[in-house]
Design a protein around this motif. Structure first.
Motif, PDB file in Angstrom:
ATOM      1  N   GLY A 197      -1.002  45.348  51.957  1.00 23.03           N
ATOM      2  CA  GLY A 197      -1.185  44.215  52.124  1.00 23.03           C
ATOM      3  C   GLY A 197      -2.433  43.801  52.397  1.00 23.03           C
ATOM      4  O   GLY A 197      -3.386  44.731  52.895  1.00 23.03           O
ATOM      5  N   ALA A 198      -2.748  42.598  52.567  1.00 19.69           N
ATOM      6  CA  ALA A 198      -4.222  41.883  52.898  1.00 19.69           C
ATOM      7  C   ALA A 198      -4.255  40.745  53.712  1.00 19.69           C
ATOM      8  O   ALA A 198      -3.332  40.035  53.555  1.00 19.69           O
ATOM      9  CB  ALA A 198      -5.120  41.962  51.621  1.00 19.69           C
ATOM     10  N   LEU A 199      -5.503  40.753  54.466  1.00 17.93           N
ATOM     11  CA  LEU A 199      -5.438  39.533  55.254  1.00 17.93           C
ATOM     12  C   LEU A 199      -6.796  38.795  55.071  1.00 17.93           C
ATOM     13  O   LEU A 199      -7.778  39.521  54.907  1.00 17.93           O
ATOM     14  CB  LEU A 199      -5.741  39.803  56.834  1.00 17.93           C
ATOM     15  N   LEU A 200      -6.669  37.616  54.342  1.00 23.30           N
ATOM     16  CA  LEU A 200      -7.383  36.656  54.085  1.00 23.30           C
ATOM     17  C   LEU A 200      -7.950  36.019  54.972  1.00 23.30           C
ATOM     18  O   LEU A 200      -7.066  35.184  55.503  1.00 23.30           O
ATOM     19  CB  LEU A 200      -7.210  35.908  52.601  1.00 23.30           C
ATOM     20  N   ASP A 201      -9.300  35.851  55.466  1.00 21.87           N
ATOM     21  CA  ASP A 201      -9.776  35.076  56.385  1.00 21.87           C
ATOM     22  C   ASP A 201     -10.984  34.077  56.098  1.00 21.87           C
ATOM     23  O   ASP A 201     -11.842  34.471  55.623  1.00 21.87           O
ATOM     24  CB  ASP A 201     -10.596  35.879  57.556  1.00 21.87           C
ATOM     25  N   LEU A 202     -10.383  32.911  55.768  1.00 26.25           N
ATOM     26  CA  LEU A 202     -11.179  31.890  55.193  1.00 26.25           C
ATOM     27  C   LEU A 202     -12.474  31.456  56.115  1.00 26.25           C
ATOM     28  O   LEU A 202     -13.392  31.129  55.357  1.00 26.25           O
ATOM     29  CB  LEU A 202     -10.211  30.573  54.911  1.00 26.25           C
ATOM     30  N   GLU A 203     -12.228  31.289  57.179  1.00 26.79           N
ATOM     31  CA  GLU A 203     -13.343  31.043  58.183  1.00 26.79           C
ATOM     32  C   GLU A 203     -14.503  32.081  58.071  1.00 26.79           C
ATOM     33  O   GLU A 203     -15.493  31.810  57.906  1.00 26.79           O
ATOM     34  CB  GLU A 203     -13.013  30.826  59.458  1.00 26.79           C
ATOM     35  N   ALA A 204     -14.144  33.508  58.267  1.00 25.12           N
ATOM     36  CA  ALA A 204     -15.047  34.614  58.436  1.00 25.12           C
ATOM     37  C   ALA A 204     -15.402  34.755  56.735  1.00 25.12           C
ATOM     38  O   ALA A 204     -16.510  35.326  56.491  1.00 25.12           O
ATOM     39  CB  ALA A 204     -14.255  35.657  58.544  1.00 25.12           C
ATOM     40  N   GLY A 205     -14.545  34.468  55.815  1.00 23.80           N
ATOM     41  CA  GLY A 205     -15.114  34.700  54.450  1.00 23.80           C
ATOM     42  C   GLY A 205     -14.935  36.151  53.994  1.00 23.80           C
ATOM     43  O   GLY A 205     -15.748  36.681  53.443  1.00 23.80           O
ATOM     44  N   THR A 206     -13.738  36.626  54.648  1.00 23.12           N
ATOM     45  CA  THR A 206     -13.553  38.075  54.237  1.00 23.12           C
ATOM     46  C   THR A 206     -12.097  38.161  53.853  1.00 23.12           C
ATOM     47  O   THR A 206     -11.127  37.514  54.162  1.00 23.12           O
ATOM     48  CB  THR A 206     -13.680  39.066  55.600  1.00 23.12           C
ATOM     49  N   MET A 207     -11.802  39.471  53.191  1.00 25.31           N
ATOM     50  CA  MET A 207     -10.449  40.102  52.745  1.00 25.31           C
ATOM     51  C   MET A 207     -10.134  41.355  53.395  1.00 25.31           C
ATOM     52  O   MET A 207     -11.180  42.177  52.984  1.00 25.31           O
ATOM     53  CB  MET A 207     -10.248  39.898  51.226  1.00 25.31           C
ATOM     54  N   ALA A 208      -9.235  41.778  54.078  1.00 22.99           N
ATOM     55  CA  ALA A 208      -9.277  42.904  54.816  1.00 22.99           C
ATOM     56  C   ALA A 208      -7.795  43.614  54.046  1.00 22.99           C
ATOM     57  O   ALA A 208      -6.690  42.928  54.225  1.00 22.99           O
ATOM     58  CB  ALA A 208      -9.388  43.068  56.110  1.00 22.99           C
TER      59      ALA A 208
END
Length: 240
Positions: A197-208
């Motif tokens: 699975g992945a975590l999308l961080d809209l504030e940081a502008g990243t996908m992990a």
């Protein structure tokens, strides 16, 4: 805003719970289809997502389970599993799956199960296929599933770059457009049996990306009790 991005859960509740726990805390859940099919607990998986207010799109197995798609193109094991799913899901699950759109737009992200140009069936696995889908993409990025592989295609100065994320990989999202696949929660196919699975961080502008171990043997036993095909049971422990 932190978003858990999930795809290809395939009725695998223990894998779903493990991924949700690993990605927490998050503010929302986006799913990319194939919520059901293959796995033994379609109703429980849908109820869990519904309770989280998850938003997402329909996959080919979801469509087949509600009779909206022929199973003629499915292999024999997939057909047997989706017909079993169709026979056991309750009305609430059927209604939830029926309400799913084929695509959705969330800000800069298009959500599709297969691809932007063919949301239900196309597998984005090669550079030429990715390039054709960038031509069809109307948002900066697309979140896609269907392949059961964590994979990224990114435009970079006229070229298409391929990235294969592993556990802990973090991708910075910038002006370069990207097709982003979180991998499969319920049936990984890259040789790693751990849920993806992945975590999308809209504030940081990243996908992990994360890979999470879960109790595969419990899922296998539930599949055996349901009479699901042996090959589908066995493949969970091999990630293939």
């Amino acid at each position: 805003m932190r978003i858990a991005v999930l795809s290809d859960i395939h009725g695998n509740l223990p894998a779903l719970e493990a991924v949700l726990a690993a990605l927490a805390p998050f503010d929302a859940v986006w799913h990319l289809g194939d919520v059901v099919g293959y796995g033994p607990e379609p109703d429980a998986v849908v109820a869990r997502l519904d309770g989280l207010g998850a938003r997402g799109v329909r996959g080919n197995h979801d469509a087949a389970a509600i009779g909206a798609l022929s199973t003629s193109a499915f292999n024999s094991e997939a057909r047997a599993a989706v017909l079993w799913t169709a026979s056991v899901i309750d009305d609430e699950t059927r209604d939830w799956l029926t309400a799913l759109p084929e695509t959705a737009t969330m800000g800069d992200f298009m959500l599709a199960h297969g691809s932007p140009r063919d949301p239900i069936w196309e597998y984005v696995l090669t550079t030429p296929t990715a390039r054709a889908n960038f031509a069809a993409l109307t948002t900066r990025h697309a979140l896609i599933g269907h392949t059961h592989l964590p994979l990224v295609f990114r435009e970079d100065d006229g070229l298409v770059e391929t990235i294969a994320p592993s556990d802990g990989s973090v991708l910075a999202l910038d002006e370069r457009r990207a097709l982003l696949n979180p991998g499969s929660v319920g049936q990984p196919r890259d040789g790693d049996p751990r849920a993806s699975g992945a975590l999308l961080d809209l504030e940081a502008g990243t996908m992990a990306w994360r890979r999470i171990a879960y109790d595969i043997s419990t899922v296998q036993e539930r599949m055996r009790r349901a009479g699901l095909p042996k090959r589908l049971v066995d493949r969970l422990e091999h990630g293939q």
